[in-house]
Design an enzyme around this catalytic site. Sequence first.
Site, mmCIF file in Angstrom:
data_model
loop_
_atom_site.group_PDB
_atom_site.id
_atom_site.type_symbol
_atom_site.label_atom_id
_atom_site.label_comp_id
_atom_site.label_asym_id
_atom_site.label_seq_id
_atom_site.Cartn_x
_atom_site.Cartn_y
_atom_site.Cartn_z
ATOM 1 C CB CYS A 75 3.991 -2.186 13.440
ATOM 2 S SG CYS A 75 3.878 -1.721 11.696
ATOM 3 C CG ASN A 119 -3.083 5.304 13.898
ATOM 4 O OD1 ASN A 119 -3.957 6.094 14.225
ATOM 5 N ND2 ASN A 119 -1.929 5.683 13.365
ATOM 6 C CB CYS A 140 7.888 -5.430 8.176
ATOM 7 S SG CYS A 140 9.317 -4.640 8.965
ATOM 8 N N GLY A 152 7.409 -2.131 5.699
ATOM 9 C CA GLY A 152 8.792 -2.564 5.546
ATOM 10 C C GLY A 152 9.811 -1.695 6.246
ATOM 11 C CD GLU A 153 14.191 -0.391 8.886
ATOM 12 O OE1 GLU A 153 13.369 -0.005 9.725
ATOM 13 O OE2 GLU A 153 15.029 0.386 8.374
ATOM 14 C CB SER A 162 10.549 3.911 14.687
ATOM 15 O OG SER A 162 9.988 4.277 13.451
ATOM 16 C CG LEU A 163 13.367 6.954 20.764
ATOM 17 C CD1 LEU A 163 14.680 6.223 20.535
ATOM 18 C CD2 LEU A 163 13.642 8.388 21.235
ATOM 19 C CG HIS A 164 7.980 3.815 18.819
ATOM 20 N ND1 HIS A 164 7.169 4.818 18.352
ATOM 21 C CD2 HIS A 164 8.387 3.149 17.701
ATOM 22 C CE1 HIS A 164 7.060 4.749 17.048
ATOM 23 N NE2 HIS A 164 7.795 3.759 16.626
ATOM 24 C CB CYS A 218 2.931 7.152 3.461
ATOM 25 S SG CYS A 218 3.590 5.995 4.640
ATOM 26 C CB SER A 230 10.698 6.326 8.819
ATOM 27 O OG SER A 230 10.409 5.906 10.142
ATOM 28 C CB CYS A 273 7.651 -3.043 15.626
ATOM 29 S SG CYS A 273 9.307 -2.655 15.028
ATOM 30 C CB CYS A 278 1.529 5.505 11.457
ATOM 31 S SG CYS A 278 2.080 7.080 10.917
ATOM 32 C CD GLU A 295 -2.969 -1.085 2.277
ATOM 33 O OE1 GLU A 295 -4.109 -1.513 2.049
ATOM 34 O OE2 GLU A 295 -2.626 -0.669 3.386
HETATM 35 N N1 SAH Z 1 10.208 0.311 9.468
HETATM 36 C C1 SAH Z 1 10.318 1.746 9.425
HETATM 37 C C2 SAH Z 1 9.274 2.348 8.535
HETATM 38 C C3 SAH Z 1 7.852 2.244 9.069
HETATM 39 S S1 SAH Z 1 7.397 3.862 9.452
HETATM 40 C C4 SAH Z 1 10.304 2.296 10.823
HETATM 41 O O1 SAH Z 1 10.130 1.522 11.756
HETATM 42 O O2 SAH Z 1 10.544 3.489 11.018
HETATM 43 C C5 SAH Z 1 5.921 3.749 10.227
HETATM 44 C C6 SAH Z 1 5.904 4.542 11.522
HETATM 45 O O3 SAH Z 1 4.657 4.320 12.175
HETATM 46 C C7 SAH Z 1 6.978 4.067 12.475
HETATM 47 O O4 SAH Z 1 7.432 5.090 13.297
HETATM 48 C C8 SAH Z 1 6.208 3.064 13.273
HETATM 49 O O5 SAH Z 1 6.851 2.761 14.457
HETATM 50 C C9 SAH Z 1 4.887 3.770 13.448
HETATM 51 N N2 SAH Z 1 3.784 2.856 13.753
HETATM 52 C C10 SAH Z 1 3.740 1.536 13.517
HETATM 53 N N3 SAH Z 1 2.579 1.026 13.944
HETATM 54 C C11 SAH Z 1 1.870 2.038 14.446
HETATM 55 C C12 SAH Z 1 0.564 2.139 15.006
HETATM 56 N N4 SAH Z 1 -0.220 1.075 15.114
HETATM 57 N N5 SAH Z 1 0.139 3.348 15.397
HETATM 58 C C13 SAH Z 1 0.925 4.430 15.240
HETATM 59 N N6 SAH Z 1 2.158 4.402 14.717
HETATM 60 C C14 SAH Z 1 2.622 3.214 14.318
#
Ligand code: SAH
Length: 387
Positions: A128, A314, A121, A174-175, A228-230, A114, A206, A125, A357, A101
């Site tokens: 996701c 999300n 992937c 994907g990464e 993507s820190l989180h 995007c 990203s 994580c 996302c 997508e």
């Molecule tokens: N693999 C890469 C590219 C994906 S980017 C990465 O990890 O950065 C997608 C972004 O959305 C990342 O920051 C990811 O951590 C975040 N994301 C993934 N699942 C999500 C969700 N359910 N709600 C909000 N953000 C999410």
Amino acid sequence: MSDAVTEAVAKTNLLDLDREGMEHFFADILGEKRFRAHQVMKWIYHQHVTDFGQMTDVGKALRAKLEAVAEIRPPNVLFDKPSADGTHKWLLGMDAGNAIEAVFIPDKGRGTLCVSSQVGCGLNCQFCSTATQGFNRNLSTAEIIGQVWVASKHLGNKTHLNRKLTNVVMMGMGEPLLNFDNVVRAMSIMRDDLGFGLANKRVTLSTSGLVPMIDRLAVESDVALAVSLHAPNDELRTELIPLNKKYPVAELMDACVRYLRNKRKGDSVTFEYTLMKGVNDSPAIARELAKLMKSFSNKMQYADAGKVNLIPFNPFPGTRFERSGETEIRAFQKILLDAGVLAMVRRTRGDDIDAACGQLKGQVMDRTRRQSEFKRKLEQQGVSDAA
Ligand code: SAH
């Protein structure tokens, strides 16, 4: 080139080649002048022409030669869907059984696409939805730049709505750093004047934090970096992003410092932070994050070297996480702002078409068995809409 050779060799999809590759193809394979490569790129990326016959400033003989050995094959649009808020999502067929997508998000004065880099992937994580789909393969350069091509063609047809593609973020499925060469080549076409002509800062990669690949990117490309820190500490981050075991927070932050030192002074890294209720949204964690960001800026010796993008989680079927409450989101942001850290809340767009996302799903012929495990888990929970 003999007929036998041309028949035996598959046609080259010109979407797989960046400027350098195109020049090489025209000069060394076809024996033509380099500027012919430039003419053809303009037809492909500026005019969205896929038929060599329509390239009127290219001589007949060269057009015939191109038809014999090359093609311009963008991804198949299996399905596309506009959202009420102007967001647009495409489901693009990659090969039998696999689809990815891409999402276009218009916002005050800019339009961001995007883009996905892999079918599924492999990183798993926890929050996701792509992770639940498992992994099939890397996308080719043509399949990556093809997403931009499809969207830009579509938007070009709608100029009266004044919508235009101005930014690309590699934040789809994907990464991207695990598909390094194809992603770097596609990003080069995005930024090339003969391609989509986007400014370097308007293309963002990203990553979940592959430290050695961040270092390679610093040398081989010039794009904006998002990480993507989180979570601000290893204990929590490893729980959310298994890759953190290999590349812990301190090493990741150091890689970001090295990345910026290679770029123009004043550039910043965006840190994505998905806010999940009761998981990573407490005031204490906000303070810990603020400290981490301050120390990052101190290392760079300028303010705002790190910007925080707060993304309210999300949800997707079967997830154990929930979106933080509005009060918690505001309080979290305020702690960062009060500490002098730039922090924005990214509001969800395209909610009605599952385009936010972490919600992109596509269709993945999983090769990791993750999809079947996930489906089993959902069945146990009595959730049925996991297809
Ligand atoms: N693999 C890469 C590219 C994906 S980017 C990465 O990890 O950065 C997608 C972004 O959305 C990342 O920051 C990811 O951590 C975040 N994301 C993934 N699942 C999500 C969700 N359910 N709600 C909000 N953000 C999410």
